[in-house]
Design a protein around this motif. Structure first.
Motif, PDB file in Angstrom:
ATOM      1  N   VAL A 186       3.098  19.065  23.852  1.00 61.09           N
ATOM      2  CA  VAL A 186       1.992  18.292  24.429  1.00 61.09           C
ATOM      3  C   VAL A 186       0.771  18.271  23.514  1.00 61.09           C
ATOM      4  O   VAL A 186       0.124  17.221  23.348  1.00 61.09           O
ATOM      5  N   LEU A 187       0.431  19.401  22.911  1.00 62.11           N
ATOM      6  CA  LEU A 187      -0.808  19.499  22.122  1.00 62.11           C
ATOM      7  C   LEU A 187      -0.905  18.447  21.015  1.00 62.11           C
ATOM      8  O   LEU A 187      -1.947  17.788  20.885  1.00 62.11           O
ATOM      9  N   PRO A 188       0.120  18.247  20.172  1.00 58.19           N
ATOM     10  CA  PRO A 188      -0.009  17.221  19.131  1.00 58.19           C
ATOM     11  C   PRO A 188      -0.285  15.827  19.694  1.00 58.19           C
ATOM     12  O   PRO A 188      -0.995  15.031  19.072  1.00 58.19           O
ATOM     13  N   GLN A 189       0.261  15.537  20.872  1.00 56.89           N
ATOM     14  CA  GLN A 189      -0.012  14.237  21.485  1.00 56.89           C
ATOM     15  C   GLN A 189      -1.479  14.094  21.859  1.00 56.89           C
ATOM     16  O   GLN A 189      -2.082  13.026  21.692  1.00 56.89           O
ATOM     17  N   LEU A 190      -2.070  15.173  22.381  1.00 55.47           N
ATOM     18  CA  LEU A 190      -3.486  15.129  22.737  1.00 55.47           C
ATOM     19  C   LEU A 190      -4.350  14.926  21.494  1.00 55.47           C
ATOM     20  O   LEU A 190      -5.341  14.188  21.524  1.00 55.47           O
ATOM     21  N   PRO A 246       0.833  -1.209   0.000  1.00 55.29           N
ATOM     22  CA  PRO A 246       0.000   0.000   0.000  1.00 55.29           C
ATOM     23  C   PRO A 246       0.865   1.256   0.000  1.00 55.29           C
ATOM     24  O   PRO A 246       1.895   1.323   0.665  1.00 55.29           O
ATOM     25  N   THR A 247       0.449   2.223  -0.745  1.00 56.38           N
ATOM     26  CA  THR A 247       1.192   3.479  -0.827  1.00 56.38           C
ATOM     27  C   THR A 247       0.755   4.397   0.307  1.00 56.38           C
ATOM     28  O   THR A 247      -0.433   4.635   0.510  1.00 56.38           O
ATOM     29  N   GLU A 248       1.743   4.868   1.089  1.00 56.34           N
ATOM     30  CA  GLU A 248       1.416   5.792   2.176  1.00 56.34           C
ATOM     31  C   GLU A 248       0.927   7.100   1.586  1.00 56.34           C
ATOM     32  O   GLU A 248       1.509   7.622   0.630  1.00 56.34           O
ATOM     33  N   PRO A 249      -0.138   7.649   2.167  1.00 57.89           N
ATOM     34  CA  PRO A 249      -0.568   8.956   1.688  1.00 57.89           C
ATOM     35  C   PRO A 249       0.501   9.994   1.978  1.00 57.89           C
ATOM     36  O   PRO A 249       1.263   9.855   2.941  1.00 57.89           O
ATOM     37  N   PRO A 250       0.607  11.010   1.170  1.00 62.29           N
ATOM     38  CA  PRO A 250       1.631  12.033   1.419  1.00 62.29           C
ATOM     39  C   PRO A 250       1.409  12.710   2.772  1.00 62.29           C
ATOM     40  O   PRO A 250       0.269  12.840   3.236  1.00 62.29           O
ATOM     41  N   VAL A 251       2.496  13.095   3.402  1.00 60.50           N
ATOM     42  CA  VAL A 251       2.414  13.762   4.698  1.00 60.50           C
ATOM     43  C   VAL A 251       1.744  15.121   4.525  1.00 60.50           C
ATOM     44  O   VAL A 251       2.086  15.883   3.619  1.00 60.50           O
ATOM     45  N   LYS A 252       0.799  15.404   5.408  1.00 56.07           N
ATOM     46  CA  LYS A 252       0.116  16.699   5.367  1.00 56.07           C
ATOM     47  C   LYS A 252       0.671  17.604   6.471  1.00 56.07           C
ATOM     48  O   LYS A 252       1.415  17.152   7.347  1.00 56.07           O
ATOM     49  N   GLN A 253       0.299  18.856   6.411  1.00 54.50           N
ATOM     50  CA  GLN A 253       0.750  19.811   7.412  1.00 54.50           C
ATOM     51  C   GLN A 253      -0.422  20.241   8.291  1.00 54.50           C
ATOM     52  O   GLN A 253      -1.538  20.450   7.805  1.00 54.50           O
ATOM     53  N   LEU A 254      -0.138  20.339   9.574  1.00 54.44           N
ATOM     54  CA  LEU A 254      -1.129  20.816  10.535  1.00 54.44           C
ATOM     55  C   LEU A 254      -0.622  22.125  11.134  1.00 54.44           C
ATOM     56  O   LEU A 254       0.371  22.137  11.857  1.00 54.44           O
ATOM     57  N   GLU A 255      -1.283  23.206  10.807  1.00 56.04           N
ATOM     58  CA  GLU A 255      -0.873  24.512  11.332  1.00 56.04           C
ATOM     59  C   GLU A 255      -1.391  24.692  12.754  1.00 56.04           C
ATOM     60  O   GLU A 255      -2.565  24.447  13.042  1.00 56.04           O
ATOM     61  N   ILE A 256      -0.496  25.118  13.629  1.00 57.90           N
ATOM     62  CA  ILE A 256      -0.841  25.405  15.020  1.00 57.90           C
ATOM     63  C   ILE A 256      -0.424  26.842  15.319  1.00 57.90           C
ATOM     64  O   ILE A 256       0.743  27.209  15.159  1.00 57.90           O
ATOM     65  N   ALA A 286      10.596  13.083  14.535  1.00 58.13           N
ATOM     66  CA  ALA A 286      10.186  11.825  15.161  1.00 58.13           C
ATOM     67  C   ALA A 286       8.993  11.195  14.448  1.00 58.13           C
ATOM     68  O   ALA A 286       8.484  10.172  14.890  1.00 58.13           O
ATOM     69  N   GLY A 287       8.551  11.817  13.353  1.00 63.04           N
ATOM     70  CA  GLY A 287       7.437  11.253  12.576  1.00 63.04           C
ATOM     71  C   GLY A 287       6.160  12.037  12.637  1.00 63.04           C
ATOM     72  O   GLY A 287       5.156  11.646  12.019  1.00 63.04           O
ATOM     73  N   GLY A 288       6.158  13.148  13.390  1.00 62.30           N
ATOM     74  CA  GLY A 288       4.936  13.927  13.495  1.00 62.30           C
ATOM     75  C   GLY A 288       3.875  13.153  14.250  1.00 62.30           C
ATOM     76  O   GLY A 288       4.171  12.389  15.167  1.00 62.30           O
ATOM     77  N   ILE A 289       2.621  13.333  13.856  1.00 65.03           N
ATOM     78  CA  ILE A 289       1.530  12.584  14.477  1.00 65.03           C
ATOM     79  C   ILE A 289       0.714  11.906  13.383  1.00 65.03           C
ATOM     80  O   ILE A 289       0.721  12.334  12.228  1.00 65.03           O
ATOM     81  N   THR A 290       0.029  10.838  13.743  1.00 63.75           N
ATOM     82  CA  THR A 290      -0.824  10.122  12.803  1.00 63.75           C
ATOM     83  C   THR A 290      -2.249  10.133  13.321  1.00 63.75           C
ATOM     84  O   THR A 290      -2.510   9.719  14.464  1.00 63.75           O
ATOM     85  N   VAL A 291      -3.151  10.624  12.504  1.00 66.01           N
ATOM     86  CA  VAL A 291      -4.573  10.692  12.857  1.00 66.01           C
ATOM     87  C   VAL A 291      -5.366  10.006  11.760  1.00 66.01           C
ATOM     88  O   VAL A 291      -5.294  10.418  10.592  1.00 66.01           O
ATOM     89  N   ASP A 292      -6.089   8.950  12.133  1.00 65.11           N
ATOM     90  CA  ASP A 292      -6.913   8.198  11.188  1.00 65.11           C
ATOM     91  C   ASP A 292      -6.108   7.751   9.963  1.00 65.11           C
ATOM     92  O   ASP A 292      -6.563   7.857   8.825  1.00 65.11           O
TER      93      ASP A 292
END
Length: 420
Positions: A346-350, A45-55, A86-92
């Motif tokens: 802390v916020l990205p972990q939450l 399976p091809t990983e979807p491209p990494v997206k950016q999350l603005e905070i 470290a890989g950022g975060i993964t959501v869904d």
């Protein structure tokens, strides 16, 4: 007659030969070897491209608090790099890198409101960290009204900072009361002779809310807080001679200053020592103790600070990595604030624990989160009794340094803290 009889067998022989020639016998055949077709393998399976999350990040890069705010911003840049490497975060199933979007709060409440408005309405962010210090009540209402999740790096317990009205907010740093908890543990352990203190506090409107909390925390360790109220001083004060004179006329074993910045503490020491006041100054917030000494000059001794240094015994691996990266980036040894930047860690972990980019889902997940990693070490959710809202505050290990009687930097120790 005999000739005819001879011809008949010859004719039969010829006929049989012709039949044999016209109908050749079936040759022997050999079956081809059996082969097994290679199994059909589905492509990985091809990983979807990494997206950016603005905070959004609220920092004071101009005005009187910029001496701390500029450090805040550089620390946030370092933390963002650490999270992403470290890989950022993964959501869904989707991976995200965090992108800090900085806005200057200009060291004023009005500046905080303007910067928060800009992040929400112009930049469209759904997650914000900061502000630091004394202004988080100014951004709270805007975040609540717009359902923007806000992780702050400091709290002075005034209404609207962290309470039942701030459902979309989490306090991601030990803040006032966590630091106080750690400092008082140190005083009781290292200075059992201290039985009374004079408490100072910036004139930011928090004294009426903090006094009973300070009083109880001190009394729980057998220490009396002298006076009917906290001794206040202006946030922009430079000459602390009037404050030094005031405390010099009061009898107590030591001076207790939970909040403030390094310039406040350095100038307070200077004023006290010039008047011959040799008492300890117990300061619990963050500042490089050597910076306090630089500000105080020869008066820089017998003072504490809640900070960490590279190579300090007990440093969490993440904290050691952060300090080394930060000093490499800045090119100098400087104070470690780690308040807004810790909130950015802390916020990205939450968000990842909630598995949603919907601030409401993240907010609703908080009661079910018990632990979260911080730059300072593993933290736990707490604060229901103190703030009136469950699992919206993070406590983490507290490190204390101090300048001894000779002005030498010493490690006061690491303390596990809890805010009820």
């Amino acid at each position: 007659m005999n000739k005819k009889l001879l011809l008949i067998p010859l004719a039969l022989l010829l006929a049989l030969s012709l039949i044999a020639i016209g109908c050749p016998s079936t040759p022997e055949t050999t079956a081809p070897p059996t082969t097994t077709a290679p199994p059909t393998t589905a492509p990985p399976p091809t990983e979807p491209p990494v997206k950016q999350l603005e905070i959004g990040v609220l920092v004071a890069t101009t005005g009187w608090f910029s001496s701390a705010g500029l450090l805040d911003q550089e620390e946030c840049e370092v933390v963002a790099g650490m999270v992403n490497e470290a890989g950022g975060i993964t959501v869904d199933g989707q991976r995200y890198e965090i992108v800090p979007v900085f806005e200057d709060v200009k060291s004023t409440h009005e500046g905080v409101i303007a910067a928060t408005n800009k992040l929400i309405y112009d930049k469209g962010v759904k997650f914000i960290v900061g502000p630091n210090a004394f202004w988080s009540s100014a951004s709270g209402q805007l975040c609540e009204e717009n359902k923007v999740f806000n992780a702050i790096g400091f709290c002075t317990n005034t209404p609207g900072e962290l309470d039942a009205t701030t459902q979309y907010r989490v306090l991601a740093y030990n803040s006032t009361m966590g630091n106080v908890n750690g400092l008082i543990q140190y005083i009781a352990q290292a200075h059992p002779e201290i039985k009374s203190v004079i408490a100072l506090n910036p004139e930011d409107g928090s004294d009426v809310y903090l006094k009973p909390l300070f009083k109880k925390a001190l009394e729980d360790k057998g220490i009396t807080m002298v006076g009917d109220k906290l001794i206040g001083y202006s946030l922009e004060m430079v000459d602390f001679t009037p404050i030094a004179q005031k405390v010099g006329q009061m009898e107590a074993d030591a001076i207790f200053v939970p909040n403030g910045i390094d310039t406040h503490i350095g100038n307070l020491l200077k004023g006290m020592r010039e008047l011959g006041d040799e008492r300890w100054v117990f300061y619990s917030s963050v500042a490089l103790v050597s910076k306090i000494k630089d500000l105080a000059g020869p008066a820089g001794y017998k003072v504490t600070s809640g900070t960490a240094l590279p190579g300090t015994a007990g440093n969490a691996p993440l904290l050691e990595e952060f300090i080394n990266r930060y000093y490499e980036k800045s090119g100098e040894v400087r104070s470690i604030i780690l308040q807004t930047s810790n909130a950015l860690y802390v916020l990205p972990q939450l968000i990842e624990k909630a598995q949603s980019l919907d601030p409401t889902v993240v907010k609703d997940a908080l009661p079910n989160i018990d632990e979260v990693e911080t730059v300072w070490g593993t933290g736990h959710m707490c604060g229901e009794e103190t703030y009136g809202i469950r699992n919206h505050a993070v406590c983490h290990p507290y490190c204390l340094q101090y300048l001894d009687e000779n002005g030498e930097v010493q490690l006061g120790g690491w303390f596990e803290v809890n805010v009820p």
